[in-house]
Design a protein around this motif. Structure first.
Motif, PDB file in Angstrom:
ATOM      1  N   LYS A 189       0.848  -1.188   0.000  1.00  0.00           N
ATOM      2  CA  LYS A 189       0.000   0.000   0.000  1.00  0.00           C
ATOM      3  C   LYS A 189       0.883   1.236   0.000  1.00  0.00           C
ATOM      4  O   LYS A 189       1.888   1.295   0.697  1.00  0.00           O
ATOM      5  CB  LYS A 189      -0.891   0.009   1.234  1.00  0.00           C
ATOM      6  CG  LYS A 189      -1.892  -1.120   1.260  1.00  0.00           C
ATOM      7  CD  LYS A 189      -2.744  -0.991   2.507  1.00  0.00           C
ATOM      8  CE  LYS A 189      -3.798  -2.063   2.550  1.00  0.00           C
ATOM      9  NZ  LYS A 189      -4.641  -1.932   3.744  1.00  0.00           N
ATOM     10  N   THR A 190       0.503   2.249  -0.762  1.00  0.00           N
ATOM     11  CA  THR A 190       1.231   3.500  -0.804  1.00  0.00           C
ATOM     12  C   THR A 190       0.610   4.470   0.181  1.00  0.00           C
ATOM     13  O   THR A 190      -0.573   4.796   0.083  1.00  0.00           O
ATOM     14  CB  THR A 190       1.183   4.108  -2.221  1.00  0.00           C
ATOM     15  OG1 THR A 190       1.683   3.138  -3.142  1.00  0.00           O
ATOM     16  CG2 THR A 190       2.000   5.366  -2.296  1.00  0.00           C
ATOM     17  N   VAL A 191       1.408   4.913   1.151  1.00  0.00           N
ATOM     18  CA  VAL A 191       0.929   5.858   2.154  1.00  0.00           C
ATOM     19  C   VAL A 191       0.929   7.256   1.562  1.00  0.00           C
ATOM     20  O   VAL A 191       1.947   7.736   1.067  1.00  0.00           O
ATOM     21  CB  VAL A 191       1.816   5.814   3.421  1.00  0.00           C
ATOM     22  CG1 VAL A 191       1.371   6.863   4.417  1.00  0.00           C
ATOM     23  CG2 VAL A 191       1.794   4.436   4.031  1.00  0.00           C
ATOM     24  N   VAL A 192      -0.236   7.894   1.587  1.00  0.00           N
ATOM     25  CA  VAL A 192      -0.370   9.249   1.070  1.00  0.00           C
ATOM     26  C   VAL A 192      -0.123  10.261   2.175  1.00  0.00           C
ATOM     27  O   VAL A 192       0.496  11.302   1.961  1.00  0.00           O
ATOM     28  CB  VAL A 192      -1.782   9.467   0.468  1.00  0.00           C
ATOM     29  CG1 VAL A 192      -1.965  10.888  -0.002  1.00  0.00           C
ATOM     30  CG2 VAL A 192      -2.017   8.502  -0.671  1.00  0.00           C
ATOM     31  N   ALA A 193      -0.609   9.949   3.377  1.00  0.00           N
ATOM     32  CA  ALA A 193      -0.458  10.878   4.496  1.00  0.00           C
ATOM     33  C   ALA A 193      -0.440  10.123   5.806  1.00  0.00           C
ATOM     34  O   ALA A 193      -1.034   9.056   5.936  1.00  0.00           O
ATOM     35  CB  ALA A 193      -1.600  11.880   4.493  1.00  0.00           C
ATOM     36  N   LYS A 194       0.272  10.687   6.770  1.00  0.00           N
ATOM     37  CA  LYS A 194       0.249  10.185   8.146  1.00  0.00           C
ATOM     38  C   LYS A 194      -0.222  11.339   9.017  1.00  0.00           C
ATOM     39  O   LYS A 194       0.309  12.442   8.945  1.00  0.00           O
ATOM     40  CB  LYS A 194       1.623   9.730   8.597  1.00  0.00           C
ATOM     41  CG  LYS A 194       1.965   8.361   8.107  1.00  0.00           C
ATOM     42  CD  LYS A 194       3.014   7.744   8.986  1.00  0.00           C
ATOM     43  CE  LYS A 194       3.228   6.338   8.503  1.00  0.00           C
ATOM     44  NZ  LYS A 194       3.128   5.373   9.523  1.00  0.00           N
ATOM     45  N   ILE A 195      -1.227  11.062   9.818  1.00  0.00           N
ATOM     46  CA  ILE A 195      -1.813  12.089  10.671  1.00  0.00           C
ATOM     47  C   ILE A 195      -1.589  11.673  12.123  1.00  0.00           C
ATOM     48  O   ILE A 195      -1.942  10.564  12.518  1.00  0.00           O
ATOM     49  CB  ILE A 195      -3.320  12.236  10.384  1.00  0.00           C
ATOM     50  CG1 ILE A 195      -3.530  12.540   8.906  1.00  0.00           C
ATOM     51  CG2 ILE A 195      -3.936  13.304  11.269  1.00  0.00           C
ATOM     52  CD1 ILE A 195      -4.943  12.342   8.432  1.00  0.00           C
ATOM     53  N   ASN A 196      -0.978  12.557  12.902  1.00  0.00           N
ATOM     54  CA  ASN A 196      -0.745  12.313  14.319  1.00  0.00           C
ATOM     55  C   ASN A 196      -1.709  13.163  15.127  1.00  0.00           C
ATOM     56  O   ASN A 196      -1.749  14.389  14.959  1.00  0.00           O
ATOM     57  CB  ASN A 196       0.691  12.660  14.709  1.00  0.00           C
ATOM     58  CG  ASN A 196       1.694  11.751  14.044  1.00  0.00           C
ATOM     59  OD1 ASN A 196       1.547  10.543  14.086  1.00  0.00           O
ATOM     60  ND2 ASN A 196       2.707  12.338  13.428  1.00  0.00           N
ATOM     61  N   LEU A 197      -2.479  12.540  15.986  1.00  0.00           N
ATOM     62  CA  LEU A 197      -3.450  13.241  16.815  1.00  0.00           C
ATOM     63  C   LEU A 197      -3.255  12.852  18.277  1.00  0.00           C
ATOM     64  O   LEU A 197      -2.748  11.784  18.584  1.00  0.00           O
ATOM     65  CB  LEU A 197      -4.878  12.870  16.399  1.00  0.00           C
ATOM     66  CG  LEU A 197      -5.283  13.144  14.953  1.00  0.00           C
ATOM     67  CD1 LEU A 197      -6.641  12.525  14.677  1.00  0.00           C
ATOM     68  CD2 LEU A 197      -5.320  14.629  14.695  1.00  0.00           C
ATOM     69  N   HIS A 198      -3.697  13.718  19.161  1.00  0.00           N
ATOM     70  CA  HIS A 198      -3.763  13.427  20.587  1.00  0.00           C
ATOM     71  C   HIS A 198      -5.222  13.616  20.972  1.00  0.00           C
ATOM     72  O   HIS A 198      -5.724  14.735  21.004  1.00  0.00           O
ATOM     73  CB  HIS A 198      -2.859  14.368  21.389  1.00  0.00           C
ATOM     74  CG  HIS A 198      -1.417  14.110  21.145  1.00  0.00           C
ATOM     75  ND1 HIS A 198      -0.663  13.341  21.981  1.00  0.00           N
ATOM     76  CD2 HIS A 198      -0.591  14.481  20.147  1.00  0.00           C
ATOM     77  CE1 HIS A 198       0.568  13.257  21.520  1.00  0.00           C
ATOM     78  NE2 HIS A 198       0.635  13.953  20.395  1.00  0.00           N
ATOM     79  N   ILE A 199      -5.900  12.499  21.267  1.00  0.00           N
ATOM     80  CA  ILE A 199      -7.342  12.495  21.476  1.00  0.00           C
ATOM     81  C   ILE A 199      -7.660  12.145  22.925  1.00  0.00           C
ATOM     82  O   ILE A 199      -7.089  11.194  23.459  1.00  0.00           O
ATOM     83  CB  ILE A 199      -8.008  11.452  20.555  1.00  0.00           C
ATOM     84  CG1 ILE A 199      -7.507  11.615  19.140  1.00  0.00           C
ATOM     85  CG2 ILE A 199      -9.489  11.446  20.714  1.00  0.00           C
ATOM     86  CD1 ILE A 199      -8.462  12.076  18.142  1.00  0.00           C
ATOM     87  N   PRO A 200      -8.583  12.854  23.563  1.00  0.00           N
ATOM     88  CA  PRO A 200      -9.009  12.461  24.912  1.00  0.00           C
ATOM     89  C   PRO A 200      -9.707  11.099  24.870  1.00  0.00           C
ATOM     90  O   PRO A 200     -10.564  10.859  24.020  1.00  0.00           O
ATOM     91  CB  PRO A 200      -9.985  13.558  25.327  1.00  0.00           C
ATOM     92  CG  PRO A 200      -9.693  14.703  24.429  1.00  0.00           C
ATOM     93  CD  PRO A 200      -9.175  14.120  23.143  1.00  0.00           C
ATOM     94  N   ALA A 201      -9.337  10.217  25.766  1.00  0.00           N
ATOM     95  CA  ALA A 201      -9.914   8.863  25.804  1.00  0.00           C
ATOM     96  C   ALA A 201     -11.413   8.918  26.022  1.00  0.00           C
ATOM     97  O   ALA A 201     -11.931   9.775  26.733  1.00  0.00           O
ATOM     98  CB  ALA A 201      -9.260   8.050  26.911  1.00  0.00           C
ATOM     99  N   GLY A 202     -12.110   7.985  25.376  1.00  0.00           N
ATOM    100  CA  GLY A 202     -13.550   7.891  25.525  1.00  0.00           C
ATOM    101  C   GLY A 202     -14.320   8.825  24.623  1.00  0.00           C
ATOM    102  O   GLY A 202     -15.539   8.782  24.573  1.00  0.00           O
ATOM    103  N   GLN A 203     -13.621   9.678  23.867  1.00  0.00           N
ATOM    104  CA  GLN A 203     -14.287  10.636  23.006  1.00  0.00           C
ATOM    105  C   GLN A 203     -13.958  10.428  21.532  1.00  0.00           C
ATOM    106  O   GLN A 203     -14.566  11.042  20.676  1.00  0.00           O
ATOM    107  CB  GLN A 203     -13.907  12.063  23.408  1.00  0.00           C
ATOM    108  CG  GLN A 203     -14.346  12.395  24.809  1.00  0.00           C
ATOM    109  CD  GLN A 203     -13.885  13.766  25.226  1.00  0.00           C
ATOM    110  OE1 GLN A 203     -13.371  14.534  24.439  1.00  0.00           O
ATOM    111  NE2 GLN A 203     -14.073  14.069  26.496  1.00  0.00           N
ATOM    112  N   ALA A 204     -12.997   9.548  21.227  1.00  0.00           N
ATOM    113  CA  ALA A 204     -12.580   9.368  19.832  1.00  0.00           C
ATOM    114  C   ALA A 204     -13.280   8.179  19.198  1.00  0.00           C
ATOM    115  O   ALA A 204     -14.050   8.323  18.264  1.00  0.00           O
ATOM    116  CB  ALA A 204     -11.070   9.176  19.770  1.00  0.00           C
ATOM    117  N   THR A 205     -13.009   6.992  19.704  1.00  0.00           N
ATOM    118  CA  THR A 205     -13.582   5.767  19.158  1.00  0.00           C
ATOM    119  C   THR A 205     -13.861   4.825  20.318  1.00  0.00           C
ATOM    120  O   THR A 205     -13.329   5.006  21.409  1.00  0.00           O
ATOM    121  CB  THR A 205     -12.599   5.061  18.200  1.00  0.00           C
ATOM    122  OG1 THR A 205     -11.513   4.575  18.972  1.00  0.00           O
ATOM    123  CG2 THR A 205     -12.128   5.966  17.099  1.00  0.00           C
ATOM    124  N   PRO A 206     -14.657   3.808  20.108  1.00  0.00           N
ATOM    125  CA  PRO A 206     -14.868   2.828  21.176  1.00  0.00           C
ATOM    126  C   PRO A 206     -13.574   2.130  21.589  1.00  0.00           C
ATOM    127  O   PRO A 206     -13.489   1.590  22.676  1.00  0.00           O
ATOM    128  CB  PRO A 206     -15.848   1.837  20.551  1.00  0.00           C
ATOM    129  CG  PRO A 206     -16.529   2.594  19.474  1.00  0.00           C
ATOM    130  CD  PRO A 206     -15.523   3.570  18.955  1.00  0.00           C
TER     131      PRO A 206
END
Length: 119
Positions: free
Chosen positions: A3-20
């Protein structure tokens, strides 16, 4: 085919608010996330352990580190707490040895004005 990576995104997300997937953490704890976007439009993401500073603050029971850490100490944590933090952070650190990981965590604590004590 790779797979060719187009972008890498780094985030800092508060737990319980991003995904299960972050529900196992204490709500509000910052979880680093790396999202890789591929050429065909699909993506994947990797959840990492909270930053060492966040884990140290939780262990010490403080809201923030010292503004002048070399002069003003704000809390104390034990070597056992450092060991538990190092074991948790080991997959994200640039070492495979627990002793080296503990030294990294101790250095972070010192830079925050948190003293590491025996017992």
């Amino acid at each position: 085919m790779s797979k060719t990576v187009v972008a890498k995104i780094n985030l800092h997300i508060p737990a319980g608010q991003a995904t299960p997937a972050t529900r196992g953490e204490t709500p509000g704890v910052i979880i680093p996330v790396v999202i890789s976007v591929y050429l065909r439009g699909d993506y994947d993401f990797v959840l990492k352990q909270p930053p060492a500073a966040e884990l140290i603050k939780m262990a010490a029971g403080i809201q923030s580190g010292s503004a002048i850490p070399h002069m003003q100490k704000v809390a104390k944590i034990t070597k056992e707490q450092v060991r538990r933090i190092a074991e948790r952070k080991l997959p994200d650190l640039n070492t495979y040895k627990l002793e080296s990981a503990m030294r990294i965590i101790e250095g972070t604590a010192r830079n925050m004005g948190v003293e590491v004590v025996d017992g």
